[in-house]
Enzyme design. Structure first.
Site, PDB file in Angstrom:
ATOM      1  N   ASN A 101     -21.998  57.107  14.270  1.00  0.00           N
ATOM      2  CA  ASN A 101     -23.348  56.551  14.148  1.00  0.00           C
ATOM      3  C   ASN A 101     -24.030  56.677  15.509  1.00  0.00           C
ATOM      4  O   ASN A 101     -23.705  55.937  16.429  1.00  0.00           O
ATOM      5  CB  ASN A 101     -23.240  55.074  13.713  1.00  0.00           C
ATOM      6  N   TRP A 102     -24.944  57.618  15.600  1.00  0.00           N
ATOM      7  CA  TRP A 102     -25.579  57.883  16.906  1.00  0.00           C
ATOM      8  C   TRP A 102     -26.670  56.867  17.225  1.00  0.00           C
ATOM      9  O   TRP A 102     -27.190  56.848  18.333  1.00  0.00           O
ATOM     10  CB  TRP A 102     -26.163  59.296  16.944  1.00  0.00           C
ATOM     11  N   LYS A 103     -27.072  56.073  16.256  1.00  0.00           N
ATOM     12  CA  LYS A 103     -28.144  55.074  16.443  1.00  0.00           C
ATOM     13  C   LYS A 103     -29.382  55.752  17.036  1.00  0.00           C
ATOM     14  O   LYS A 103     -29.681  56.896  16.702  1.00  0.00           O
ATOM     15  CB  LYS A 103     -27.644  53.909  17.294  1.00  0.00           C
TER      16      LYS A 103
ATOM     17  N   HIS B 207     -25.705  48.271   7.788  1.00  0.00           N
ATOM     18  CA  HIS B 207     -25.237  48.137   9.169  1.00  0.00           C
ATOM     19  C   HIS B 207     -25.760  46.813   9.728  1.00  0.00           C
ATOM     20  O   HIS B 207     -26.882  46.401   9.429  1.00  0.00           O
ATOM     21  CB  HIS B 207     -25.735  49.315  10.007  1.00  0.00           C
TER      22      HIS B 207
ATOM     23  N   GLU C 138     -26.972  45.996  12.432  1.00  0.00           N
ATOM     24  CA  GLU C 138     -28.259  46.061  13.148  1.00  0.00           C
ATOM     25  C   GLU C 138     -29.427  46.086  12.161  1.00  0.00           C
ATOM     26  O   GLU C 138     -30.488  45.526  12.434  1.00  0.00           O
ATOM     27  CB  GLU C 138     -28.277  47.285  14.083  1.00  0.00           C
TER      28      GLU C 138
ATOM     29  N   GLU D 286     -17.072  46.076   9.887  1.00  0.00           N
ATOM     30  CA  GLU D 286     -17.478  46.094  11.298  1.00  0.00           C
ATOM     31  C   GLU D 286     -17.744  44.666  11.762  1.00  0.00           C
ATOM     32  O   GLU D 286     -18.860  44.138  11.558  1.00  0.00           O
ATOM     33  CB  GLU D 286     -18.767  46.907  11.465  1.00  0.00           C
TER      34      GLU D 286
ATOM     35  N   GLY E 189     -20.341  47.523  19.909  1.00  0.00           N
ATOM     36  CA  GLY E 189     -20.993  47.804  21.182  1.00  0.00           C
ATOM     37  C   GLY E 189     -20.631  46.837  22.293  1.00  0.00           C
ATOM     38  O   GLY E 189     -21.267  46.821  23.340  1.00  0.00           O
TER      39      GLY E 189
ATOM     40  N   SER F  48     -16.284  49.169  18.513  1.00  0.00           N
ATOM     41  CA  SER F  48     -15.664  49.633  19.761  1.00  0.00           C
ATOM     42  C   SER F  48     -14.387  50.441  19.537  1.00  0.00           C
ATOM     43  O   SER F  48     -13.407  50.270  20.260  1.00  0.00           O
ATOM     44  CB  SER F  48     -15.408  48.451  20.698  1.00  0.00           C
TER      45      SER F  48
ATOM     46  N   GLY G  59     -19.625  54.095  17.036  1.00  0.00           N
ATOM     47  CA  GLY G  59     -20.936  54.161  17.677  1.00  0.00           C
ATOM     48  C   GLY G  59     -20.834  54.873  19.015  1.00  0.00           C
ATOM     49  O   GLY G  59     -20.832  56.100  19.095  1.00  0.00           O
TER      50      GLY G  59
END
Ligand code: PEP
Length: 251
Positions: free
Chosen positions: A11-13, A95, A97, A167, A173, A213, A234
Site C-alpha cells: 500500500n503506497w498510500k 483501511h 486511514e 491491521e 506506521g 510495520s 505500507g
C-alpha cells in the site's frame, strides 16, 4: 483442505513521484515469479492507468479507494467502471486511514464491498483494533464486530472472493508490530468467526493477511504462523529491495 496461496500487498498510500512509481513497479514486477506469493501493488490513483499496463500473471495493480455509486455528482471520486476500463481488478476497502481520517463507516464499507463484488473486483478488506481496545478492551470482539457489520450479509460464495487484512491500528506506521503470537491468535479468532457464519470450508479458503510495520526482519516469523497468509505492507513496500525480501519471506 487445499493450501492457501499467500498474498503480499504493498500500500503506497500518498507516496511516490511518477518516476518513483514507475521505477518501483518495474523493479518489483521484473523480480516476482510464479513460485512466490501473489503480489498486489496499490499505487496512488494518478499512476494506475500507466502501471496497470505492466500487470502480469504474478503482479496485479489495485486501487486504494473508490466510490460505491456508479456515477454522478460525487466530486473528486472514482467509480469501479472507471477502474475497470483501465484494467484494474483489485481494491482496498476499510483501511484504518479511510475509517478514521475519512470517516468511512461500517455501513458505507458494506456498500463498497457489495459494489466491488457485483462488479467482479477482488476486495482486500481491512480490519483491526485501536490501541485503547488492545490495552483495555476486547480486541477479538472488536474485530469480529467490524467483520460482522460490513461482511456478514454476504453469501458464502461471495465471501470466498474476499481477501482480509488484519491491521492493528497501533502497529500501522508506528514501528510497533504485533508479535507473531498476537497475530496468530487474532487470525485464528477471525477464521473461527468466519467459520461460524459460512462454514469451515469457506473460512479455510479465505486469505487473511497481517499488516502493521511488516519489515524484512519480522516478515518470515509472522508469515510462518498457520493462519497468517501473507501481508499488507505500507512503509516497507516503498523500496523494491525490502519489499522483495518480504515477498520472499512468504514463500
Ligand atoms: C498499511 O498501510 O496498511 C500498513 C500496514 O503500513 P505500515 O506497514 O507502514 O505499518
Amino acid at each position: 483442505m487445499a493450501k492457501r496461496k499467500p498474498v503480499v500487498a504493498g500500500n503506497w498510500k500518498m507516496n511516490t513521484s511518477k518516476e518513483e512509481a514507475n521505477q518501483l513497479s518495474t523493479e518489483i514486477i521484473s523480480q516476482v515469479n510464479n513460485a512466490q506469493a501473489e503480489v498486489l501493488l496499490f499505487p496512488p490513483f494518478v499512476y494506475l492507468s500507466e502501471l496497470g499496463q505492466k500487470q502480469n500473471d504474478y503482479v496485479a495493480i489495485g486501487a486504494q479507494n473508490f466510490h460505491p455509486e456508479t456515477k454522478g455528482a460525487f466530486t473528486g471520486e472514482i467509480s469501479l467502471s472507471m477502474l475497470e476500463s483501465i484494467g484494474i481488478r483489485y481494491v482496498l476497502i476499510g483501511h484504518s486511514e479511510r475509517r478514521t481520517i475519512f470517516n468511512e463507516s461500517d455501513d458505507f464499507l458494506a456498500k463498497k464491498v457489495d459494489r466491488a463484488l457485483l462488479s467482479n473486483f477482488s476486495p482486500v478488506f481491512c480490519c483491526g483494533e485501536p490501541l485503547s481496545v488492545r490495552e483495555t478492551g476486547n480486541p477479538m470482539e472488536f474485530v469480529n464486530n467490524q467483520l460482522t457489520d460490513s461482511l456478514f450479509h454476504l453469501q458464502a460464495d461471495q465471501a470466498q472472493r474476499l481477501i482480509l487484512a488484519y491491521e492493528p491500528i497501533w502497529a500501522i506506521g508506528t514501528g510497533l508490530t504485533a508479535s507473531p503470537q498476537q497475530a496468530q491468535e487474532m487470525h485464528a479468532s477471525i477464521r473461527q468467526h468466519l467459520a461460524k457464519k459460512w462454514g469451515e470450508q469457506t473460512a479455510h479458503s479465505i486469505r487473511i493477511l497481517y499488516g502493521g510495520s511488516v519489515k524484512p526482519a519480522n516478515a518470515k516469523e509472522l508469515f510462518s504462523q498457520p493462519d497468517v497468509d501473507g501481508g499488507l505492507v505500507g512503509g516497507a513496500s516503498l523500496k523494491a529491495d525490502s519489499f522483495m525480501e518480504i515477498i520472499k519471506a512468504a514463500e
